[in-house]
Design an enzyme around this catalytic site. Structure first.
Site, PDB file in Angstrom:
ATOM      1  N   ILE A  20      -3.673   0.622  -4.522  1.00 53.68           N
ATOM      2  CA  ILE A  20      -2.428   0.179  -3.631  1.00 53.68           C
ATOM      3  C   ILE A  20      -1.024   0.221  -4.256  1.00 53.68           C
ATOM      4  CG2 ILE A  20      -1.446  -1.393  -1.691  1.00 53.68           C
ATOM      5  CD1 ILE A  20      -4.247  -0.471  -1.170  1.00 53.68           C
ATOM      6  N   CYS A  21       0.023   0.870  -3.835  1.00 50.82           N
ATOM      7  CA  CYS A  21       1.353   0.825  -4.500  1.00 50.82           C
ATOM      8  C   CYS A  21       2.069   1.089  -3.230  1.00 50.82           C
ATOM      9  CB  CYS A  21       1.620   2.182  -5.158  1.00 50.82           C
ATOM     10  SG  CYS A  21       1.493   3.724  -4.807  1.00 50.82           S
ATOM     11  N   GLY A  22       3.601   1.447  -3.508  1.00 47.00           N
ATOM     12  CA  GLY A  22       4.406   1.480  -2.366  1.00 47.00           C
ATOM     13  C   GLY A  22       3.912   2.289  -1.234  1.00 47.00           C
TER      14      GLY A  22
END
Length: 152
Positions: free
Chosen positions: A69-71
């Site tokens: 998960i990132c932006g």
């Protein structure tokens, strides 16, 4: 067979990583969850370092799959795909999650905390856990072509 999952994210994905980690730990289809992500929203470890660490664990057989998960889910997918033998995808809808495993035997699912709601992310992860690639499927030859090109 219960899955060994590695999860990770940068500070832009920290809140979802924490929520999804708890969901994974509570799911009977998951044998273990290893967190290689940042320790908080103030931790500035870059997403490529987290993504590569997770993908390497999958490539070495220490985990069956990884959730990153990132932006946006894009950067972690790009970084994870640099690891030989890894097929990482960014998916924010059920059909893409299904096809990522069923058609592409992707071991790494990437999402963006800034672009998908938490409840949808949770539903997608639940769906993902129940999917298994069929090595006898029509897609197997295509996955083999990808692996051959890569030399994996």
């Amino acid at each position: 067979m219960a899955l060994k999952i590695v999860i990770g994210g940068d500070n832009a994905g920290f809140n979802y990583k924490e929520a999804l980690r708890k969901d994974l730990e509570a799911d009977d289809r998951v044998a273990s969850v290893e967190d290689v992500g940042v320790g908080g929203v103030d931790d500035t470890t870059s997403y490529p370092n987290v993504a590569v660490a997770a993908a390497e664990k999958v490539a070495r057989g220490e985990a069956d799959r990884a959730l990153l998960i990132c932006g946006t889910g894009l950067g972690v997918a790009i970084a994870a795909n640099k690891v030989k033998g890894i097929r990482a995808v960014t998916a924010h809808d059920v059909y893409s999650v299904q096809r990522s495993v069923l058609s592409n035997n992707a071991q790494v699912l990437c999402m963006g905390e800034r672009v998908v709601g938490l409840e949808l992310a949770r539903a997608l992860v639940k769906e993902w856990l129940g999917l298994e690639f069929d090595p006898q499927s029509a897609s197997a030859a295509k996955v083999n072509d990808i692996c051959a090109y890569e030399g994996a």
